[in-house]
Design a protein around this motif. Sequence first.
Motif, PDB file in Angstrom:
ATOM      1  N   ARG A   5       1.166  -1.530  -0.181  1.00  0.00           N
ATOM      2  CA  ARG A   5       0.163  -0.230   0.063  1.00  0.00           C
ATOM      3  C   ARG A   5       0.915   1.094   0.033  1.00  0.00           C
ATOM      4  O   ARG A   5       1.782   1.198   0.566  1.00  0.00           O
ATOM      5  CB  ARG A   5      -1.091  -0.256   1.051  1.00  0.00           C
ATOM      6  N   ASN A   7       1.152   4.812   1.142  1.00  0.00           N
ATOM      7  CA  ASN A   7       1.230   5.618   2.082  1.00  0.00           C
ATOM      8  C   ASN A   7       2.010   7.142   2.174  1.00  0.00           C
ATOM      9  O   ASN A   7       1.852   8.001   3.267  1.00  0.00           O
ATOM     10  CB  ASN A   7       1.255   5.052   3.668  1.00  0.00           C
ATOM     11  N   ASN A   9       1.271   9.800   1.516  1.00  0.00           N
ATOM     12  CA  ASN A   9       0.849  10.939   2.204  1.00  0.00           C
ATOM     13  C   ASN A   9       1.047  11.215   3.941  1.00  0.00           C
ATOM     14  O   ASN A   9       1.221  12.367   4.251  1.00  0.00           O
ATOM     15  CB  ASN A   9      -1.010  11.223   2.088  1.00  0.00           C
ATOM     16  N   ASP A  35      -5.604   2.496  10.885  1.00  0.00           N
ATOM     17  CA  ASP A  35      -6.333   2.151   9.676  1.00  0.00           C
ATOM     18  C   ASP A  35      -7.864   1.453  10.019  1.00  0.00           C
ATOM     19  O   ASP A  35      -7.415   1.037  11.392  1.00  0.00           O
ATOM     20  CB  ASP A  35      -6.195   1.352   8.549  1.00  0.00           C
ATOM     21  N   ASP A  47      -2.622   0.688   5.864  1.00  0.00           N
ATOM     22  CA  ASP A  47      -3.299   2.053   4.720  1.00  0.00           C
ATOM     23  C   ASP A  47      -4.233   2.701   5.191  1.00  0.00           C
ATOM     24  O   ASP A  47      -4.524   3.254   5.596  1.00  0.00           O
ATOM     25  CB  ASP A  47      -4.743   1.115   3.776  1.00  0.00           C
ATOM     26  N   GLU A  48      -3.309   3.815   4.152  1.00  0.00           N
ATOM     27  CA  GLU A  48      -3.524   5.538   4.145  1.00  0.00           C
ATOM     28  C   GLU A  48      -5.280   5.662   3.814  1.00  0.00           C
ATOM     29  O   GLU A  48      -5.993   6.764   5.011  1.00  0.00           O
ATOM     30  CB  GLU A  48      -2.989   7.018   4.611  1.00  0.00           C
ATOM     31  N   THR A  49      -5.938   4.812   3.017  1.00  0.00           N
ATOM     32  CA  THR A  49      -6.724   4.936   2.737  1.00  0.00           C
ATOM     33  C   THR A  49      -8.254   4.920   3.502  1.00  0.00           C
ATOM     34  O   THR A  49      -8.877   4.660   3.490  1.00  0.00           O
ATOM     35  CB  THR A  49      -6.609   4.614   1.244  1.00  0.00           C
ATOM     36  N   GLU A  70     -16.542   8.923   5.190  1.00  0.00           N
ATOM     37  CA  GLU A  70     -15.780   9.634   4.139  1.00  0.00           C
ATOM     38  C   GLU A  70     -15.434  10.684   3.862  1.00  0.00           C
ATOM     39  O   GLU A  70     -14.550  10.974   4.630  1.00  0.00           O
ATOM     40  CB  GLU A  70     -15.688   8.911   2.908  1.00  0.00           C
ATOM     41  N   ILE A 103      -5.330  12.641   0.931  1.00  0.00           N
ATOM     42  CA  ILE A 103      -5.618  11.434   0.559  1.00  0.00           C
ATOM     43  C   ILE A 103      -6.670  10.494  -0.235  1.00  0.00           C
ATOM     44  O   ILE A 103      -7.964  11.709   0.620  1.00  0.00           O
ATOM     45  CB  ILE A 103      -5.430  10.894   2.282  1.00  0.00           C
ATOM     46  N   GLU A 104      -7.202  10.009  -0.839  1.00  0.00           N
ATOM     47  CA  GLU A 104      -8.684   9.634  -1.323  1.00  0.00           C
ATOM     48  C   GLU A 104      -9.086   8.396  -0.725  1.00  0.00           C
ATOM     49  O   GLU A 104      -8.395   7.224  -0.571  1.00  0.00           O
ATOM     50  CB  GLU A 104      -8.059   8.754  -2.850  1.00  0.00           C
ATOM     51  N   PHE A 105      -9.380   8.784   0.406  1.00  0.00           N
ATOM     52  CA  PHE A 105     -10.649   7.958   1.092  1.00  0.00           C
ATOM     53  C   PHE A 105     -11.454   6.971   1.016  1.00  0.00           C
ATOM     54  O   PHE A 105     -11.997   7.336   0.094  1.00  0.00           O
ATOM     55  CB  PHE A 105     -10.900   8.459   2.534  1.00  0.00           C
ATOM     56  N   ILE A 106     -11.291   5.345   0.803  1.00  0.00           N
ATOM     57  CA  ILE A 106     -11.982   4.694   0.757  1.00  0.00           C
ATOM     58  C   ILE A 106     -12.607   4.589   1.925  1.00  0.00           C
ATOM     59  O   ILE A 106     -12.670   4.580   2.971  1.00  0.00           O
ATOM     60  CB  ILE A 106     -11.109   3.385   0.264  1.00  0.00           C
TER      61      ILE A 106
END
Length: 106
Positions: A5, A7, A9, A35, A47-49, A70, A103-106
């Motif tokens: 993954r 990370n 950011n 996370d 995983d930062e997302t 989100e 970050i593009e969060f999930i």
Amino acid sequence: MKILRMNENIKNMFKELKREFPEDFGSYFGVEAMDYERNYDNDPDFDETFLCELVICYRRQTVRIRRYSEHDWEIEDENYIKSEYFREIGKILSIVMKHLGRIEFI
């Protein structure tokens, strides 16, 4: 096969915080990210997302940033923040939010 993954950011956030607070980082200042899988930022599976919580401790002042969805976050302090630390904690939060915003969060 294990998926690595990215990370970047979170890594960049830690680098900037260490650069801005070189005397304090590690002794009076620490940041911990977790996370949704309960992996911490130093875990290879982090995983930062999926970031769900960030804990900032600065000179016995603790601020938590928690994600509920989100786009919904809560920022709270664990005890009252002393006014003498407003400037530093504000600067820390500014750096943290700058990197979280990438970050593009999930």
